[in-house]
Design a protein around this motif. Structure first.
Motif, PDB file in Angstrom:
ATOM      1  N   UNK A  26       0.829  -1.210   0.000  1.00  0.00           N
ATOM      2  CA  UNK A  26       0.000   0.000   0.000  1.00  0.00           C
ATOM      3  C   UNK A  26       0.861   1.256   0.000  1.00  0.00           C
ATOM      4  N   UNK A  27       1.962   1.223   0.728  1.00  0.00           N
ATOM      5  CA  UNK A  27       2.888   2.360   0.731  1.00  0.00           C
ATOM      6  C   UNK A  27       3.530   2.513  -0.645  1.00  0.00           C
ATOM      7  N   UNK A  28       3.892   1.402  -1.252  1.00  0.00           N
ATOM      8  CA  UNK A  28       4.486   1.441  -2.589  1.00  0.00           C
ATOM      9  C   UNK A  28       3.548   2.119  -3.578  1.00  0.00           C
ATOM     10  N   UNK A  29       2.275   1.819  -3.500  1.00  0.00           N
ATOM     11  CA  UNK A  29       1.304   2.405  -4.420  1.00  0.00           C
ATOM     12  C   UNK A  29       1.037   3.875  -4.116  1.00  0.00           C
ATOM     13  N   UNK A  30       1.050   4.226  -2.832  1.00  0.00           N
ATOM     14  CA  UNK A  30       0.681   5.583  -2.426  1.00  0.00           C
ATOM     15  C   UNK A  30       1.831   6.575  -2.500  1.00  0.00           C
TER      16      UNK A  30
END
Length: 229
Positions: A26-30
């Motif tokens: 999720x951090x990678x996407x955000x």
């Protein structure tokens, strides 16, 4: 205090490890640059033991996260006997190994923004081969306006001086430009002009001064390219 969540912003507990952030989809996407940055810290053992809060509280002059926190406009939440308060990254790093955190406070969480359309960020560094600390590291964030020109920019340098610092002259130079190669080169040429430099066995003050401009150019170019999609 060890959690990592994405809900509008990214909230990372002060005790969350680098690995917990680097492995979070999720951090990678955000905000992919956050993963990109922490994945370059130390080695596997360090990333599984070292923490986000620990890095910011220690404020090592060659640490990666302080520069990224400055470039992204992050906020640091601390808690002590007097209660909880929030410190803007711009106010966090006072001098070498010294922050705005009081002796009786700890970092409970750090908030990073999510990046949307027209926004881009990058972290570029020359690493010391053994420790992987930054000899010079540059974090850059840009936001494009509706006309495609650079509307906002934040650039920060680590590794070269006693603390991570914003590069206001570089930011002012690139804002309003079309972000082409010439504009990036002109802005990067202003980086590090007002900094105090450190020299050691890894790199002289003069070499770091030169590399600040090189890595600022690389970080800005990548951030703008990402903002354009």
């Amino acid at each position: 205090i060890k959690g990592v969540s994405v809900n509008g912003n990214i909230t990372v507990g002060g005790g969350a490890t680098y690995h917990a952030v680097a492995s979070n989809d999720a951090v990678q996407s955000a905000c992919g640059v956050l993963v990109e940055c922490v994945a370059q810290i130390g080695d596997t053992q360090v990333r599984n033991r070292g923490t986000i809060g620990g890095s910011l509280a220690h404020a090592d002059p060659a640490a990666d996260l302080p520069a990224l926190a400055l470039a992204l406009g992050s906020t640091i939440t601390v808690k002590g006997p007097g209660g909880e308060r929030t410190i803007n990254a711009d106010d966090m790093f006072v001098e070498m190994l010294t922050t705005a955190i009081e002796p009786n406070e700890i970092i409970t969480s750090v908030t990073f923004p999510t990046l949307g359309a027209g926004e881009g960020a990058a972290y570029e560094k020359m690493r010391q081969p053994a420790s992987r600390y930054a000899i010079v590291g540059v974090a850059a964030y840009v936001k494009l306006g509706g006309d495609g020109n650079v509307a906002e920019a934040r650039v920060a340098v680590t590794g070269a001086g006693p603390k991570a610092t914003r590069q206001s002259d570089t930011e002012s130079a690139v804002v309003g430009s079309n972000g082409d190669d010439a504009a990036i080169a002109a802005a990067a040429d202003k980086a590090g002009e007002d900094m105090d430099y450190l020299g050691d066995i890894h790199a002289s003050e003069e070499y770091r001064r030169a590399m600040v401009k090189v890595y600022t150019k690389r970080a800005l170019a990548k951030a703008i390219a990402r903002a354009r999609g």
